[in-house]
Design an enzyme around this catalytic site. Structure first.
Site, PDB file in Angstrom:
ATOM      1  NE  ARG A  88       6.542  -2.773   2.882  1.00  0.00           N
ATOM      2  CZ  ARG A  88       5.932  -1.688   2.397  1.00  0.00           C
ATOM      3  NH1 ARG A  88       6.332  -1.145   1.254  1.00  0.00           N
ATOM      4  NH2 ARG A  88       4.919  -1.136   3.039  1.00  0.00           N
ATOM      5  CE1 TYR A  92      18.258 -24.952  -3.019  1.00  0.00           C
ATOM      6  CE2 TYR A  92      16.380 -23.541  -3.484  1.00  0.00           C
ATOM      7  CZ  TYR A  92      17.141 -24.272  -2.595  1.00  0.00           C
ATOM      8  OH  TYR A  92      16.764 -24.320  -1.276  1.00  0.00           O
ATOM      9  CG  ASP A 146      21.484 -19.374  -7.960  1.00  0.00           C
ATOM     10  OD1 ASP A 146      22.498 -19.120  -7.279  1.00  0.00           O
ATOM     11  OD2 ASP A 146      20.485 -19.958  -7.501  1.00  0.00           O
ATOM     12  CE  LYS A 205      21.795 -22.359   0.800  1.00  0.00           C
ATOM     13  NZ  LYS A 205      21.302 -22.542  -0.559  1.00  0.00           N
TER      14      LYS A 205
HETATM   15  C1  LIG Z   1      20.012 -22.411  -1.172  1.00  0.00           C
HETATM   16  C2  LIG Z   1      19.948 -22.009  -2.591  1.00  0.00           C
HETATM   17  C3  LIG Z   1      18.919 -21.179  -3.071  1.00  0.00           C
HETATM   18  C4  LIG Z   1      17.788 -20.709  -2.182  1.00  0.00           C
HETATM   19  O1  LIG Z   1      18.220 -19.820  -1.194  1.00  0.00           O
HETATM   20  P1  LIG Z   1      17.526 -19.667   0.249  1.00  0.00           P
HETATM   21  O2  LIG Z   1      18.409 -18.684   0.936  1.00  0.00           O
HETATM   22  O3  LIG Z   1      17.521 -21.017   0.871  1.00  0.00           O
HETATM   23  O4  LIG Z   1      16.143 -19.168   0.019  1.00  0.00           O
HETATM   24  C5  LIG Z   1      18.959 -20.796  -4.396  1.00  0.00           C
HETATM   25  N1  LIG Z   1      19.936 -21.206  -5.223  1.00  0.00           N
HETATM   26  C6  LIG Z   1      20.927 -22.024  -4.802  1.00  0.00           C
HETATM   27  C7  LIG Z   1      21.974 -22.454  -5.771  1.00  0.00           C
HETATM   28  C8  LIG Z   1      20.964 -22.451  -3.485  1.00  0.00           C
HETATM   29  O5  LIG Z   1      21.949 -23.259  -3.083  1.00  0.00           O
END
Ligand SMILES: *Cc1c(COP(=O)(O)O)cnc(C)c1O
Length: 390
Positions: free
Chosen positions: A46, A98, A170, A195
């Site tokens: 961890r 998001y 982000d 992604k």
């Molecule tokens: C998918 C997404 C998230 C969340 O991520 P997860 O891996 O699904 O927890 C946050 N910000 C954006 C822009 C996203 O497309």
């Protein structure tokens, strides 16, 4: 190694012990210590795992930060970053953030006495006016999801700093390939590595990168304490995904540009949201702070019925949540990524029932265009849109 594509492939390096070109997967929760009063670099996975550490060092290098952190999901990374705050603090958040971030801020942070304001960050005077004496974080997503609004990271970060706030960005849509928020003054970069970074719709993962060493120590403390870390297998998979990011994102983005132009010219499409258009209001800012418009294009059809016909007629894209993968992914934000936003709030932000989001994959571009054309013909016929006038 001046080009990013080269760094993507070599940043994790070869294994020093064996010469293996891929990072070893260290499946161990605990580590034998050399002696009674001498401790090795790892004690418990961890707190630190050698495979995860390679990934963390890789993303730190790519984003130009001092330390990277790998989490079990993008939301785990985002939530952990917000845990840098304390009760009584206030956060300023991009209004078309998001859906999961919206839910965390409105339903979890509030339970710990942290208040929030959502603002239109394309309007920096609105942002400046919303900063309160207890505001500690300015949270940006650019381009925003799914309507592709652009925030000026550099000016927003300056404004935040002048008011004693940290800036979180982000960077999921652009990745380090096209946008480097730390170089523009941000303090924390966040990714849903689910992604583009992993790119194959096979893992859920999140990353954070921090510039300031003290802030890095604080986030490291939270990562270990909260404990939502990424496992060794998934860390390995993500390192492999990052290696091909350059080739994948280049091809997908080039296809996305052609598709955006095609959609824009189609009479059945009411609006196309794509920051690469010179007439997109955020285009000059995006061009300044990013190197490409990316692989996501959103479009607005007449209404929910038109969206349904479009989705049901398309053959190639998968109809699913998520984005940034080898396969083209079509999603319907109203009931998918933004389902946790109240309808009224969602529509105010332009996410109406006709809006669809297309994350362009690596299929042959002509096949995609052909598929879109036959589906839009069906939409046009059903909605009785004249063929030639827009
Ligand atoms: C998918 C997404 C998230 C969340 O991520 P997860 O891996 O699904 O927890 C946050 N910000 C954006 C822009 C996203 O497309």
């Amino acid at each position: 190694m001046t080009h990013l594509e080269t760094q993507f492939i070599h940043a994790a390096g070869v294994d020093k012990e064996t010469g293996a070109v891929n990072v070893p997967i260290h499946l161990s929760s605990t580590y034998h210590q050399p002696s009674f009063d001498e401790f090795g670099p790892f004690d418990y996975s961890r707190s630190g795992n050698p495979t995860r550490l390679k990934l963390e060092e890789t993303i730190a290098k790519l984003e130009g930060g001092t330390r990277g952190f790998a989490f079990a999901s993008g939301m785990a990374a985002i939530s952990s970053a917000f845990m840098l705050l304390s009760a009584g603090d206030h956060v300023l958040v991009s209004e078309d953030v998001y859906g999961g971030t919206y839910r965390f801020v409105t339903e979890v942070l509030t339970k710990f006495g942290i208040s929030y304001s959502f603002v239109d960050m394309t309007d920096l005077s609105e942002m400046a006016a919303a900063i309160k004496p207890n505001t500690k974080v300015v949270y940006i997503e650019t381009p925003s999801n799914p309507v592709m609004n652009i925030t000026d990271i550099e000016i927003a970060a300056k404004l935040a700093k002048a008011n004693g706030c940290l800036t979180f960005v982000d960077n999921t849509f652009m990745t380090p390939m096209y946008q480097n928020p730390l170089a523009l003054g941000a303090d924390v970069v966040l990714h849903s590595a689910t992604k583009f970074l992993s790119g194959h719709s096979d893992i859920i993962a999140g990353l954070a990168v921090v510039k300031d060493p003290e802030l890095a120590d604080s986030l490291g403390f939270i990562q270990n304490t909260f404990g939502s870390v990424l496992g060794a297998h998934d860390s390995y998979t993500l390192i492999q995904g990052i290696k091909t990011l350059g080739a994948r994102l280049k091809q997908s983005s080039a296809s996305a540009r052609v598709i955006a132009e095609y959609l824009h010219s189609h009479p059945a499409v009411e609006e196309v949201y794509y920051p690469g258009f010179t007439f997109h209001p955020g285009n000059p800012i995006h061009e300044r702070q990013a190197r490409d418009a990316g692989a996501v294009v959103s479009l607005r059809l007449k209404d929910k019925d038109a969206a349904r016909i479009f989705v049901e007629s398309l053959e190639i894209p998968v109809f699913a949540v998520s984005l940034g993968a080898v396969e083209t992914i079509l999603s319907y934000p109203a009931t998918m990524s933004h389902a946790s936003m109240p309808k009224e709030y969602r529509e105010k932000r332009g996410i109406t029932d006709g809006v669809l989001r297309l994350s362009v994959g690596l299929e042959n571009r002509d096949d995609l265009l052909e598929d879109l054309e036959q589906a839009l013909q069906k939409v046009r016929r059903a909605t009785k849109t004249p063929e030639l006038v827009k």
